[in-house]
Design a protein around this motif. Structure first.
Motif, PDB file in Angstrom:
ATOM      1  N   TYR A 114      -6.068 -40.571  18.906  1.00  0.00           N
ATOM      2  CA  TYR A 114      -6.605 -41.179  17.525  1.00  0.00           C
ATOM      3  C   TYR A 114      -7.546 -40.760  16.487  1.00  0.00           C
ATOM      4  CZ  TYR A 114      -4.700 -44.349  21.291  1.00  0.00           C
ATOM      5  OH  TYR A 114      -3.889 -44.737  22.654  1.00  0.00           O
ATOM      6  N   ASN A 115      -7.333 -40.325  14.965  1.00  0.00           N
ATOM      7  CA  ASN A 115      -7.836 -39.871  14.059  1.00  0.00           C
ATOM      8  C   ASN A 115      -8.655 -38.862  14.490  1.00  0.00           C
ATOM      9  OD1 ASN A 115      -7.270 -42.528  12.429  1.00  0.00           O
ATOM     10  ND2 ASN A 115      -9.033 -43.474  14.016  1.00  0.00           N
ATOM     11  N   SER A 116      -7.546 -38.344  14.854  1.00  0.00           N
ATOM     12  CA  SER A 116      -8.139 -36.645  15.314  1.00  0.00           C
ATOM     13  C   SER A 116      -8.957 -35.812  16.231  1.00  0.00           C
ATOM     14  CB  SER A 116      -8.502 -35.800  13.955  1.00  0.00           C
ATOM     15  OG  SER A 116      -7.510 -36.030  12.926  1.00  0.00           O
ATOM     16  N   SER A 117      -9.337 -37.634  17.432  1.00  0.00           N
ATOM     17  CA  SER A 117     -10.210 -37.525  18.189  1.00  0.00           C
ATOM     18  C   SER A 117      -9.710 -37.805  19.293  1.00  0.00           C
ATOM     19  CB  SER A 117     -11.618 -37.929  17.417  1.00  0.00           C
ATOM     20  OG  SER A 117     -13.134 -36.929  18.267  1.00  0.00           O
ATOM     21  N   ILE A 118     -11.285 -37.924  20.105  1.00  0.00           N
ATOM     22  CA  ILE A 118     -11.015 -39.065  21.660  1.00  0.00           C
ATOM     23  C   ILE A 118     -10.998 -40.328  20.922  1.00  0.00           C
ATOM     24  CG2 ILE A 118     -12.203 -39.525  23.250  1.00  0.00           C
ATOM     25  CD1 ILE A 118     -14.370 -37.538  23.184  1.00  0.00           C
ATOM     26  N   PRO A 119     -10.093 -40.881  21.811  1.00  0.00           N
ATOM     27  CA  PRO A 119      -9.798 -42.671  22.259  1.00  0.00           C
ATOM     28  C   PRO A 119     -10.911 -43.275  22.002  1.00  0.00           C
ATOM     29  CG  PRO A 119      -7.994 -41.910  22.642  1.00  0.00           C
ATOM     30  CD  PRO A 119      -8.720 -40.546  22.545  1.00  0.00           C
ATOM     31  N   GLY A 120     -10.840 -44.749  21.436  1.00  0.00           N
ATOM     32  CA  GLY A 120     -12.685 -44.751  22.136  1.00  0.00           C
ATOM     33  C   GLY A 120     -12.584 -45.649  23.673  1.00  0.00           C
ATOM     34  N   VAL A 121     -11.250 -46.329  23.962  1.00  0.00           N
ATOM     35  CA  VAL A 121     -11.045 -46.841  25.151  1.00  0.00           C
ATOM     36  C   VAL A 121     -10.958 -45.891  26.306  1.00  0.00           C
ATOM     37  CG1 VAL A 121      -8.393 -46.149  25.161  1.00  0.00           C
ATOM     38  CG2 VAL A 121      -9.742 -47.831  26.368  1.00  0.00           C
ATOM     39  N   PHE A 122     -10.561 -44.253  26.380  1.00  0.00           N
ATOM     40  CA  PHE A 122     -10.836 -43.279  26.662  1.00  0.00           C
ATOM     41  C   PHE A 122     -12.861 -42.771  27.353  1.00  0.00           C
ATOM     42  CE2 PHE A 122      -8.273 -39.163  28.528  1.00  0.00           C
ATOM     43  CZ  PHE A 122      -8.859 -39.791  29.767  1.00  0.00           C
ATOM     44  N   LYS A 123     -13.216 -42.669  26.122  1.00  0.00           N
ATOM     45  CA  LYS A 123     -14.574 -42.408  26.127  1.00  0.00           C
ATOM     46  C   LYS A 123     -14.968 -42.947  26.829  1.00  0.00           C
ATOM     47  CE  LYS A 123     -18.644 -40.151  24.806  1.00  0.00           C
ATOM     48  NZ  LYS A 123     -19.393 -40.762  24.265  1.00  0.00           N
ATOM     49  N   ASN A 124     -15.241 -44.351  26.784  1.00  0.00           N
ATOM     50  CA  ASN A 124     -15.656 -45.735  27.203  1.00  0.00           C
ATOM     51  C   ASN A 124     -15.447 -45.701  29.016  1.00  0.00           C
ATOM     52  OD1 ASN A 124     -16.445 -48.989  27.506  1.00  0.00           O
ATOM     53  ND2 ASN A 124     -14.647 -49.004  28.511  1.00  0.00           N
ATOM     54  N   VAL A 125     -14.759 -45.476  28.583  1.00  0.00           N
ATOM     55  CA  VAL A 125     -14.032 -44.667  30.347  1.00  0.00           C
ATOM     56  C   VAL A 125     -15.668 -43.995  31.250  1.00  0.00           C
ATOM     57  CG1 VAL A 125     -13.167 -44.214  32.154  1.00  0.00           C
ATOM     58  CG2 VAL A 125     -11.958 -45.267  30.959  1.00  0.00           C
ATOM     59  N   PHE A 126     -15.851 -43.187  30.408  1.00  0.00           N
ATOM     60  CA  PHE A 126     -17.349 -42.197  30.742  1.00  0.00           C
ATOM     61  C   PHE A 126     -18.055 -42.010  30.672  1.00  0.00           C
ATOM     62  CE2 PHE A 126     -13.021 -39.627  31.270  1.00  0.00           C
ATOM     63  CZ  PHE A 126     -12.988 -39.062  32.586  1.00  0.00           C
ATOM     64  N   ASP A 127     -18.178 -43.295  29.154  1.00  0.00           N
ATOM     65  CA  ASP A 127     -18.921 -43.869  29.347  1.00  0.00           C
ATOM     66  C   ASP A 127     -20.099 -44.821  30.425  1.00  0.00           C
ATOM     67  OD1 ASP A 127     -19.388 -43.153  26.266  1.00  0.00           O
ATOM     68  OD2 ASP A 127     -19.081 -44.551  26.109  1.00  0.00           O
ATOM     69  N   TRP A 128     -19.288 -45.412  31.277  1.00  0.00           N
ATOM     70  CA  TRP A 128     -19.578 -46.240  32.613  1.00  0.00           C
ATOM     71  C   TRP A 128     -19.490 -45.064  33.945  1.00  0.00           C
ATOM     72  CZ3 TRP A 128     -21.435 -50.645  33.401  1.00  0.00           C
ATOM     73  CH2 TRP A 128     -21.041 -51.226  32.404  1.00  0.00           C
ATOM     74  N   LEU A 129     -18.537 -43.990  33.499  1.00  0.00           N
ATOM     75  CA  LEU A 129     -18.477 -43.210  34.632  1.00  0.00           C
ATOM     76  C   LEU A 129     -20.138 -43.307  35.080  1.00  0.00           C
ATOM     77  CD1 LEU A 129     -14.482 -42.129  34.973  1.00  0.00           C
ATOM     78  CD2 LEU A 129     -16.331 -43.999  36.721  1.00  0.00           C
ATOM     79  N   SER A 130     -20.619 -41.911  33.882  1.00  0.00           N
ATOM     80  CA  SER A 130     -21.722 -41.565  33.247  1.00  0.00           C
ATOM     81  C   SER A 130     -23.117 -42.409  34.101  1.00  0.00           C
ATOM     82  CB  SER A 130     -22.091 -40.701  32.241  1.00  0.00           C
ATOM     83  OG  SER A 130     -21.964 -41.887  31.230  1.00  0.00           O
ATOM     84  N   ARG A 131     -22.666 -43.976  34.271  1.00  0.00           N
ATOM     85  CA  ARG A 131     -23.941 -44.755  35.019  1.00  0.00           C
ATOM     86  C   ARG A 131     -23.752 -45.101  36.350  1.00  0.00           C
ATOM     87  NH1 ARG A 131     -26.891 -44.709  31.631  1.00  0.00           N
ATOM     88  NH2 ARG A 131     -28.391 -46.256  31.784  1.00  0.00           N
ATOM     89  N   PRO A 132     -25.301 -45.414  36.712  1.00  0.00           N
ATOM     90  CA  PRO A 132     -26.292 -44.858  35.721  1.00  0.00           C
ATOM     91  C   PRO A 132     -25.915 -42.866  35.626  1.00  0.00           C
ATOM     92  CG  PRO A 132     -26.969 -45.548  38.124  1.00  0.00           C
ATOM     93  CD  PRO A 132     -25.622 -45.688  37.811  1.00  0.00           C
TER      94      PRO A 132
END
Length: 187
Positions: free
Chosen positions: A79-97
């Motif tokens: 999306y817009n030449s980059s990672i879709p926000g919804v997919f990046k969000n998954v990894f933001d959660w997966l990296s917590r803590p």
């Protein structure tokens, strides 16, 4: 048997990337088992929510599936030449803590592929994933590349892959990634 978790980075009904992931499961060699994971139940990351409620159960379950797997297959839209926000969000959660990052992702083989209706494939999104994968300590696979442009012409109305050239490229890609993941697993 090498076991990987496959995640398509779109929640859209009729997603070309979900269709590409299904096709990857179909053509994967017998030595590679792909466990498909959904991102549909993952909420938008919110630090206040995490502080109050902790990591959502579905995210914790997905983290454990990834930790137990031998690798990851990420099927990314662009999306817009980059990672879709919804997919990046998954990894933001997966990296917590953050203390869990080495256990979940440390040196895990990761393959990237993607499909888009546009002509450029998902080159920009795949390149944008590299800093994220580096930060997580993964082992990105830099063998074959798979960018599927014109996705509306290679999948039918039911999401089945109908283009034989793409099927051959996907088959070769999956066989090569299976070899890489098995090699890393044995080290």
């Amino acid at each position: 048997m090498t076991r990987v978790v496959g995640i398509a980075g779109s929640r859209r009904t009729g997603s070309f990337n979900q269709a590409l992931l299904r096709a990857a499961v179909e053509v994967a060699p017998e030595t590679l088992q792909i466990e498909v994971a959904s991102i549909a139940e993952i909420p938008l990351y919110d630090g206040d929510f995490e502080t109050t409620n902790g990591v959502p159960d579905y995210v914790t379950q997905l983290k454990e599936r990834i930790a137990a797997a031998d690798g990851l297959l990420l099927v990314t839209p662009e999306y817009n030449s980059s990672i879709p926000g919804v997919f990046k969000n998954v990894f933001d959660w997966l990296s917590r803590p953050s203390k869990d990052i080495p256990r979940i992702f440390g040196s895990k083989p990761v393959a990237l592929m993607g499909a888009t209706p546009g002509l450029g494939g998902t080159r920009m999104a795949q390149a944008a994933w590299l800093p994220v994968l580096r930060t997580l300590g993964t082992n990105p696979w830099f063998g074959k590349q798979l960018y599927v442009p014109g996705a509306g012409q290679v999948f039918d109305a039911n999401g089945a892959l109908t283009d034989e050239k793409i099927r051959k490229l996907l088959t070769d890609y999956m066989a090569a990634f299976a070899g890489f993941a098995a090699f890393v697993e044995k080290r």
